[in-house]
Design a protein around this motif. Structure first.
Motif, PDB file in Angstrom:
ATOM      1  N   GLY A  95      67.130  33.421  26.917  1.00 57.33           N
ATOM      2  CA  GLY A  95      65.737  32.982  26.929  1.00 57.33           C
ATOM      3  C   GLY A  95      65.384  32.047  28.071  1.00 57.33           C
ATOM      4  N   ASP A  96      66.326  31.793  28.997  1.00 60.06           N
ATOM      5  CA  ASP A  96      66.062  30.881  30.106  1.00 60.06           C
ATOM      6  C   ASP A  96      66.735  31.447  31.345  1.00 60.06           C
ATOM      7  N   GLY A  97      65.994  32.161  32.141  1.00 59.06           N
ATOM      8  CA  GLY A  97      66.542  32.816  33.319  1.00 59.06           C
ATOM      9  C   GLY A  97      67.099  31.866  34.353  1.00 59.06           C
ATOM     10  N   ARG A  98      66.707  30.604  34.323  1.00 58.65           N
ATOM     11  CA  ARG A  98      67.194  29.636  35.308  1.00 58.65           C
ATOM     12  C   ARG A  98      68.450  28.923  34.841  1.00 58.65           C
ATOM     13  N   GLY A  99      68.621  28.769  33.550  1.00 53.13           N
ATOM     14  CA  GLY A  99      69.753  28.016  33.021  1.00 53.13           C
ATOM     15  C   GLY A  99      70.964  28.882  32.781  1.00 53.13           C
ATOM     16  N   THR A 100      72.113  28.210  32.659  1.00 55.42           N
ATOM     17  CA  THR A 100      73.352  28.923  32.354  1.00 55.42           C
ATOM     18  C   THR A 100      74.023  28.292  31.146  1.00 55.42           C
ATOM     19  N   THR A 101      74.913  29.044  30.569  1.00 56.54           N
ATOM     20  CA  THR A 101      75.772  28.511  29.514  1.00 56.54           C
ATOM     21  C   THR A 101      77.220  28.801  29.900  1.00 56.54           C
ATOM     22  N   VAL A 102      78.096  28.060  29.290  1.00 57.87           N
ATOM     23  CA  VAL A 102      79.528  28.273  29.429  1.00 57.87           C
ATOM     24  C   VAL A 102      80.010  28.716  28.064  1.00 57.87           C
ATOM     25  N   ALA A 103      80.707  29.849  28.020  1.00 55.37           N
ATOM     26  CA  ALA A 103      81.170  30.386  26.739  1.00 55.37           C
ATOM     27  C   ALA A 103      82.631  30.797  26.850  1.00 55.37           C
ATOM     28  N   PHE A 104      83.329  30.674  25.748  1.00 59.68           N
ATOM     29  CA  PHE A 104      84.725  31.086  25.682  1.00 59.68           C
ATOM     30  C   PHE A 104      84.881  32.572  25.945  1.00 59.68           C
ATOM     31  N   THR A 105      85.969  32.907  26.609  1.00 60.43           N
ATOM     32  CA  THR A 105      86.490  34.270  26.629  1.00 60.43           C
ATOM     33  C   THR A 105      87.428  34.361  25.427  1.00 60.43           C
ATOM     34  N   PRO A 106      87.937  35.538  25.114  1.00 61.00           N
ATOM     35  CA  PRO A 106      88.943  35.599  24.046  1.00 61.00           C
ATOM     36  C   PRO A 106      90.148  34.685  24.318  1.00 61.00           C
ATOM     37  N   ALA A 107      90.562  34.563  25.580  1.00 65.42           N
ATOM     38  CA  ALA A 107      91.679  33.663  25.902  1.00 65.42           C
ATOM     39  C   ALA A 107      91.303  32.207  25.649  1.00 65.42           C
ATOM     40  N   GLY A 108      90.069  31.848  25.928  1.00 68.60           N
ATOM     41  CA  GLY A 108      89.599  30.493  25.653  1.00 68.60           C
ATOM     42  C   GLY A 108      89.555  30.203  24.165  1.00 68.60           C
ATOM     43  N   GLU A 109      89.084  31.187  23.388  1.00 73.39           N
ATOM     44  CA  GLU A 109      89.070  31.023  21.926  1.00 73.39           C
ATOM     45  C   GLU A 109      90.483  30.826  21.394  1.00 73.39           C
ATOM     46  N   GLU A 110      91.435  31.569  21.940  1.00 73.16           N
ATOM     47  CA  GLU A 110      92.828  31.444  21.501  1.00 73.16           C
ATOM     48  C   GLU A 110      93.400  30.077  21.889  1.00 73.16           C
ATOM     49  N   ALA A 111      93.085  29.599  23.082  1.00 76.04           N
ATOM     50  CA  ALA A 111      93.555  28.273  23.497  1.00 76.04           C
ATOM     51  C   ALA A 111      92.996  27.205  22.564  1.00 76.04           C
ATOM     52  N   PHE A 112      91.701  27.304  22.239  1.00 71.68           N
ATOM     53  CA  PHE A 112      91.103  26.340  21.310  1.00 71.68           C
ATOM     54  C   PHE A 112      91.771  26.429  19.946  1.00 71.68           C
ATOM     55  N   ARG A 113      91.995  27.627  19.461  1.00 75.45           N
ATOM     56  CA  ARG A 113      92.620  27.802  18.142  1.00 75.45           C
ATOM     57  C   ARG A 113      93.990  27.133  18.118  1.00 75.45           C
ATOM     58  N   ARG A 114      94.763  27.303  19.171  1.00 74.04           N
ATOM     59  CA  ARG A 114      96.102  26.707  19.234  1.00 74.04           C
ATOM     60  C   ARG A 114      96.031  25.180  19.306  1.00 74.04           C
ATOM     61  N   LEU A 115      95.131  24.658  20.131  1.00 71.75           N
ATOM     62  CA  LEU A 115      94.992  23.198  20.247  1.00 71.75           C
ATOM     63  C   LEU A 115      94.528  22.586  18.922  1.00 71.75           C
ATOM     64  N   ALA A 116      93.537  23.222  18.296  1.00 68.52           N
ATOM     65  CA  ALA A 116      93.042  22.712  17.012  1.00 68.52           C
ATOM     66  C   ALA A 116      94.134  22.771  15.951  1.00 68.52           C
ATOM     67  N   ALA A 117      94.905  23.853  15.931  1.00 67.15           N
ATOM     68  CA  ALA A 117      95.994  23.982  14.955  1.00 67.15           C
ATOM     69  C   ALA A 117      97.032  22.876  15.157  1.00 67.15           C
ATOM     70  N   ALA A 118      97.315  22.530  16.426  1.00 63.52           N
ATOM     71  CA  ALA A 118      98.268  21.453  16.698  1.00 63.52           C
ATOM     72  C   ALA A 118      97.738  20.126  16.173  1.00 63.52           C
ATOM     73  N   GLY A 119      96.453  19.868  16.362  1.00 64.48           N
ATOM     74  CA  GLY A 119      95.851  18.644  15.830  1.00 64.48           C
ATOM     75  C   GLY A 119      95.905  18.600  14.317  1.00 64.48           C
ATOM     76  N   HIS A 120      95.597  19.725  13.687  1.00 61.78           N
ATOM     77  CA  HIS A 120      95.652  19.796  12.215  1.00 61.78           C
ATOM     78  C   HIS A 120      97.077  19.557  11.720  1.00 61.78           C
ATOM     79  N   GLU A 121      98.033  20.103  12.431  1.00 59.07           N
ATOM     80  CA  GLU A 121      99.439  19.917  12.050  1.00 59.07           C
ATOM     81  C   GLU A 121      99.841  18.446  12.146  1.00 59.07           C
ATOM     82  N   MET A 122      99.425  17.772  13.216  1.00 58.32           N
ATOM     83  CA  MET A 122      99.758  16.356  13.382  1.00 58.32           C
ATOM     84  C   MET A 122      99.152  15.517  12.259  1.00 58.32           C
ATOM     85  N   VAL A 123      97.884  15.756  11.960  1.00 57.72           N
ATOM     86  CA  VAL A 123      97.223  15.022  10.875  1.00 57.72           C
ATOM     87  C   VAL A 123      97.899  15.352   9.547  1.00 57.72           C
TER      88      VAL A 123
END
Length: 159
Positions: A95-123
């Motif tokens: 909806g905004d031809g001038r603006g951009t967004t940054v979005a995960f690729t599948p590899a980015g989603e996997e990196a986030f999942r792994r980092l979040a899982a490590a945090g959950h494990e530590m807690v």
């Protein structure tokens, strides 16, 4: 307020909070966590991936800069590194031809999942030694404490 003017409880809380933030955000800890789950990123990239994940996997670059407390040019360079690593894509904002967004690729989603899982494990390792009631009370009190700090004036009143 000088440390000698603080109550012992306030001094202990401030020391503990400072120790936690310093240790958790240190390059060594962030690199160790990322490396331990097979994510090869520098500490600022780890923060960016984690922050992007907490924001649903898609943000405007300015929102990422604000969340990471970085300048726009520094964030632009960070995003370029994440794009080169195949973790995010820069796309036109809906909806905004001038603006951009940054979005995960599948590899980015996997990196986030792994980092979040490590945090959950530590807690989880720490809380395994606590009763359910203690963990629930700590969670409630920590949320109240953080909310209070986030709404407090960043400029202390010194008497």
């Amino acid at each position: 307020m000088a440390t000698e003017d603080m109550s012992p409880l306030h001094a202990e809380l401030l020391t503990s909070l400072t120790d936690l933030m310093s240790r958790w955000s240190s390059s060594e800890v962030q690199t160790a966590i990322a490396g331990g789950v097979g994510v090869r990123l520098d500490p600022i990239e780890v923060r960016a991936v984690y922050t992007l994940g907490l924001h649903g996997g898609r943000v405007r670059p300015s929102e990422l800069a604000d969340a990471l407390h970085l300048t726009r040019p520094t964030t632009s360079k960070l995003i370029a590194r994440l794009v080169a690593d195949g973790l995010v894509l820069r796309t036109e904002a809906p909806g905004d031809g001038r603006g951009t967004t940054v979005a995960f690729t599948p590899a980015g989603e996997e990196a986030f999942r792994r980092l979040a899982a490590a945090g959950h494990e530590m807690v989880g390792q720490v809380l395994a030694q606590w009763t359910t009631g203690e963990a629930e009370m700590f969670g409630e009190l920590l949320r109240r404490f953080v909310d209070g700090l986030l709404t407090a004036s960043p400029v202390p009143r010194i008497h």
